[in-house]
Design an enzyme around this catalytic site. Structure first.
Site, PDB file in Angstrom:
ATOM      1  CE  LYS A  53      -1.409   0.926  -3.021  1.00 31.77           C
ATOM      2  NZ  LYS A  53      -0.494   0.918  -1.877  1.00 31.77           N
ATOM      3  CD  GLN A  97       2.884   2.218  -1.000  1.00 31.50           C
ATOM      4  OE1 GLN A  97       1.733   2.513  -1.281  1.00 31.50           O
ATOM      5  NE2 GLN A  97       3.327   0.973  -1.052  1.00 31.50           N
ATOM      6  CG  ASP A 120      -3.003  -0.088   3.424  1.00 26.61           C
ATOM      7  OD1 ASP A 120      -3.526  -0.685   2.468  1.00 26.61           O
ATOM      8  OD2 ASP A 120      -1.874   0.431   3.383  1.00 26.61           O
TER       9      ASP A 120
END
Ligand code: NDP
Length: 284
Positions: A53, A97, A120
Site C-alpha cells: 500500500k 491494518q 477502508d
C-alpha cells in the site's frame, strides 16, 4: 479473445491515471493526498500488505506514512493515535491494518476513525450510507470488483448476481454495490442449501469464501462472469483463489485469476478513495 480479466494491468493503468490527477490537484490547490496506515504488531501478512500500500501510494505521488506500533499497545493509546490523525489535516485517509491483537476491541477502533477519512469504508456510518444509497467511502475490494466489471463492459443492470460469502468487508458490501447497479442479487454463505443450484443462476458470480479451489465448473452457468476474491495459501506456499481457474475458464465468459485479479484493484480503490477525500477537503 482472452477470457481473463487482467486486474494487474487494469490497476496499473488506473494508478497511472490517478498519479496525473494527483499532480493536477497539487498544482491547482497545493493539496497532496495523504494516507496514513497504522500497523500494530508484526503479523507477516500485514507487513506485506502495508508495504504494498505504501509503495503504491508513493508511486501515485501521495504523502504516505506507515506508523508501526508495538503489539503491546493499549486500546487507549491506539485510540489516541487514531484521534491525532483524525485532527491532522495533512492526512485525508486513515487505515488501521487488520487484524488487531486480541486485547484490542477492533470495532471500537474502527468507530473512532473519522468517517470522512475512513478509506477502508468499514465504519458503520459508511456501511449505513452505502445501504441507504448515499455512499461516501466504500470497502475497497468490492469497489474494485465493480471497477473491473465496468472496465470490461460487463452489463450489471437487470442481471442475476450471486455473491458467495457474506462478510462485512467483502460479501455484504459487494452485494449492495451490485444491487445499487440494479442487479438482482443473492447472497450465499456456508449454510446455503443446494449451493450449486444457486450459483448456477448467476450471470455474475462473485466468490469470497477463503476456500482454495472450492468452486469447480459444475457451480457455474455457461457464459457467466466469474470474479474470484479468495486468497488462499497452499501447503507449498502457493497463492490460489476460491475458484478452480483452469476448469471454470472453460465455461465462464470472463474470469479473474488469482493472483493478478481482484487483489491489485483493492489497493487501487484505496488510493482512489484517498484522492477523492483530498479533493473533498479542498471544497469543504
Ligand atoms: P470471512 O471468513 O470473513 O467470510 C467468509 C464467508 O464465506 C462467510 O460468509 C462464510 O459463511 C462463507 N463461506 C465459507 N465457506 C463457505 C462454503 N464452503 N460455502 C459457502 N460459503 C462459505 O472472509 P472474508 O470475506 O474476509 O474473505 C474471503 C476471502 O477473500 C478470503 O480468502 C480473503 O483472504 C479474501 N480477501 C481478498 C481480498 C483481496 O483484496 N483480494 C480482500 C479481502 C479478503 P458463514 O457466514 O456462513 O460462515
Amino acid at each position: 479473445m482472452s477470457k481473463m480479466i487482467d486486474g494487474k494491468a487494469l490497476a496499473k493503468r488506473m494508478q497511472e491515471e490517478l498519479a496525473k490527477k494527483v499532480q493536477v490537484l497539487e498544482e491547482t490547490t497545493g493539496v497532496v493526498p495523504g494516507l496514513v496506515v497504522l500497523l500494530v504488531g508484526e503479523d507477516p501478512a500485514s507487513q506485506v500488505y502495508v508495504r504494498n500500500k505504501e509503495r503504491a501510494a508513493l508511486a501515485a505521488g501521495f504523502h504516505s506514512e506507515v506508523v508501526r506500533l508495538p503489539e503491546t499497545i493499549s486500546q487507549e493509546e491506539l485510540l489516541a493515535q487514531v484521534e491525532a490523525y483524525n485532527q491532522n489535516s495533512r492526512y485525508h485517509g486513515i487505515l488501521v491494518q487488520l487484524p488487531l491483537p486480541p486485547h484490542i476491541d477492533e470495532e471500537a477502533i474502527l468507530l473512532a476513525i473519522d468517517p470522512k477519512k475512513d478509506v477502508d469504508g468499514f465504519h458503520p456510518m459508511n456501511m449505513g450510507l452505502l445501504w441507504t444509497g448515499h455512499p461516501l467511502m466504500l470497502p475497497c475490494t468490492p469497489a474494485g470488483v465493480i471497477a473491473m466489471l465496468d472496465a470490461y463492459d460487463v452489463a450489471i443492470s437487470g442481471k442475476r448476481a450471486v455473491v458467495v460469502g457474506s462478510s462485512n468487508i467483502v460479501g455484504k458490501p459487494m452485494a449492495q454495490l451490485l444491487l445499487a447497479r440494479e442487479a438482482t442479487v443473492t447472497i450465499a454463505h456456508s449454510k446455503t442449501e443446494n449451493l450449486k443450484e444457486v450459483t448456477k443462476t448467476a450471470d455474475i458470480l462473485v466468490i469470497a469464501i477463503g476456500q482454495g479451489h472450492f468452486i469447480t465448473k459444475d457451480y457455474v452457468k455457461e457464459g457467466a462472469v466469474v470474479i474470484d476474491v479468495g486468497i488462499n495459501r497452499t501447503d507449498a506456499g502457493k497463492i490460489i483463489g476460491d475458484v478452480a481457474f483452469d476448469e471454470v475458464e472453460e465455461v465462464a465468459s470472463l474470469i479473474t485469476p488469482v493472483p493478478g485479479g481482484v487483489g491489485p484493484m483493492t489497493i487501487t480503490m484505496l488510493l482512489e478513495q484517498t484522492y477523492q477525500a483530498a479533493e473533498r477537503s479542498v471544497i469543504s
